[in-house]
Design an enzyme around this catalytic site. Sequence first.
Site, PDB file in Angstrom:
ATOM      1  CG  ASP A  94      34.987   4.817  68.161  1.00 42.47           C
ATOM      2  OD1 ASP A  94      34.030   4.127  67.787  1.00 42.47           O
ATOM      3  OD2 ASP A  94      35.000   6.056  68.113  1.00 42.47           O
TER       4      ASP A  94
ATOM      5  CG  MET B  88      23.675  25.285  53.005  1.00 43.28           C
ATOM      6  SD  MET B  88      23.050  26.227  51.575  1.00 43.28           S
ATOM      7  CE  MET B  88      21.573  26.965  52.255  1.00 43.28           C
TER       8      MET B  88
ATOM      9  CG  ASP C   6      30.338  26.227  60.366  1.00 42.08           C
ATOM     10  OD1 ASP C   6      29.910  25.766  61.438  1.00 42.08           O
ATOM     11  OD2 ASP C   6      30.603  25.531  59.372  1.00 42.08           O
TER      12      ASP C   6
ATOM     13  CG  HIS D 105      15.954  23.075  58.941  1.00 41.32           C
ATOM     14  ND1 HIS D 105      15.077  22.030  58.745  1.00 41.32           N
ATOM     15  CD2 HIS D 105      15.497  24.118  58.184  1.00 41.32           C
ATOM     16  CE1 HIS D 105      14.123  22.417  57.909  1.00 41.32           C
ATOM     17  NE2 HIS D 105      14.351  23.678  57.555  1.00 41.32           N
TER      18      HIS D 105
ATOM     19  CG  ASP E  24      32.455   7.269  75.191  1.00 44.47           C
ATOM     20  OD1 ASP E  24      31.716   6.613  74.428  1.00 44.47           O
ATOM     21  OD2 ASP E  24      32.879   8.401  74.923  1.00 44.47           O
TER      22      ASP E  24
END
Length: 725
Positions: A327, A407, A364, A404, A560
């Site tokens: 992965d 930003m 953020d 949504h 997993d």
Amino acid sequence: MAGSSASAGSAGSSGGRKPGPGRGASLSWAQVRAALPGAFRKLDPRELVASPVLFVVELGAVATTALAAFEPSVFAWAIALWLWATVLFATLAESVAESRGKAQASSLRATQQQTTARRVMAPSDTLATGTGLASCPTAEVPSSTLAVGDVVVVRAGEIVPGDGDVIEGVASVDESAITGESAPVIRESGGDRSAVTGGTVVLSDTIVVRITAPAGHTFVDRMIALVEGSERQRTPNEIALNILLTSLTIIFLLAVVTLQPFAVYSGSKQSMIVLISLLVCLIPTTIGALLSAIGIAGMDRLVQRNVLAMSGRAVEAAGDVDVLLLDKTGTITYGNRQAADLLTVGDVTTAQLAEAARLSSLADETPEGKSIVVLVRERYGLGDAQADQADAFAGAEMVPFSAHTRMSGIDLPLPDGRVRRIRKGAGSAVQRWVHSTGVRTSSGPGATVAEQLAAHVDAVSSSGGTPLVVAEQVGEGPARVLGVVHLKDVVKAGMRERFDELRAMGIRTVMVTGDNAVTARAIAAEAGVDDVLAEATPEDKLALIRREQAGGRLVAMAGDGTNDAPALAQADVGVAMNTGTTAAKEAGNMVDLDSDPTKLIEIVEIGKQLLITRGALTTFSIANDIAKYFAILPAMFMVVFPQLAVLNVMRLSSPESAILSAVVFNALIILVLIPLSLKGVRYRPSSASAMLRRNLLVYGVGGLVAPFVGIKLIDLVISLIPGIG
């Protein structure tokens, strides 16, 4: 493999504390003393009958002892003693290997304790919902009475009473008793990190757990049974080798039986003690004695790496793997994209873009947003840990990132009363925001901002990265685009070298990712993998494994999630992460307690080391049997046929000394090779032909030379013993 990246980070530290393949396996006298009682118990013929080679040696030891008692002599008793030593050294090898597993099992058994469980008392339809159960009435019951399907509430400071899945809540769990990793892990409902193990401790919050294994059949119970060896079954390769050894034993038994009439006819009748000695030295006692220990030690090396193999077959399959499915997220890359560069547009300077990117990322909380703050601080010297705190901007309005809006940003009040609004996020989202304020199409001479922006976005995307656009608006005027932040998947250090090693072994690596083909190919090229499966679904993984297996190849993969379960079950080696779902752990034939997907590469190396060790010691055993012919056969017939003296290349003292020296060497070589069988032959990634050449040169030639040297040295000592020399 959602969730693997989070666990892989913590697993990184644990990966360094465990001994790797071929390390940490030295033999100490304390281990020998602890294993001796088990070695003597294994002398029981009912135990040895499973190994025909050793069973024949024990029968020979019994017969020789009886003959020595009937007609006593120093030679007879010496042969009897060393035949018993041969059998004891063989059982000691297996006993030492098993004792390591029992020591591991003891530490695991210490984690098992009877505890009180808070079983939820609610109607079955309420239990089936999996919501609001933490507030339901509970009854305290012993953990040993829990059944599959029972629902229990576990609060902070309490022990998880049994294996299960979290169906409500999220908590920090201490799994150090099981994994050895001191850092707590997060377990939560509804994801791929929902499985909890009995005996672990909840450190914070409250979770509701649905029991998935009855008492006595938990994950820890299975671990204990496996590492103790009580459930270790012989693998197909081991069975095949046992059949070969049994066949050789029968052949040499017939040869020795038919030898006596010829000896009588030629006037050189041999005693039963000599014939038994000849038989023991000719049959493959060395590999017969070490075969079981090699298999047990191979599984033990996985346990040392915190990997539980459900069977020896899985370990062997790992050594024969042709294709490795890896992965991308958390295995090849670190799992979270990180800021790598800032690309300006128009007349915007790099300093201006860096400042705006930093300010718009302070709210953020995603790993990507934090990486932008770190990049700006380290590369451009803007901000520090204190200045980057959101509360350091008095009067500013922070705009957190949301799925949504896609930003994040900040609204900063200016001294003149205007507000400076900065936004950073996905290109389409930021451009919509810019257009909603009015568009400034050019920031300077030459190409328009739109053209420069499109060029940067295309360049970042084609390289496999993710472009984030930064823009600002001052007052009520039109917003302008400042530039692009280049986010990229960071390939883990050393991955290209690891893939080069796998390629040298003849193993093809395939990176599996949900990314688009362009991004996937870029990361694959950087990491050095051989092939890519992009935009992969569970069905795609399963189909790929089946195609490879249809071509006669063995496939290994790690996973997993519940969606990985079909592929894990189909793969020849399916490594489930301990942090993963119960479905994944039940589907795989190995479980990695550290939940580090990169360990799949080490598992393959350990599997190959097991096969190489078995092959090397088999080669050595057969080679030194050949050398022993030159000691015993001339000694038996040299008196009648003086011409056979030419075969007495070691110039041994006497026939009795030659035979006893061969028997002694036959016993001692087992003892000498026990540490190697436990530690494993050192594995170096190379082609099959190169490994075969090395095997023949080191263990084939070594197996021929060692007996000549060893038997001669033993003969020099034995020749000094009255009655033999």
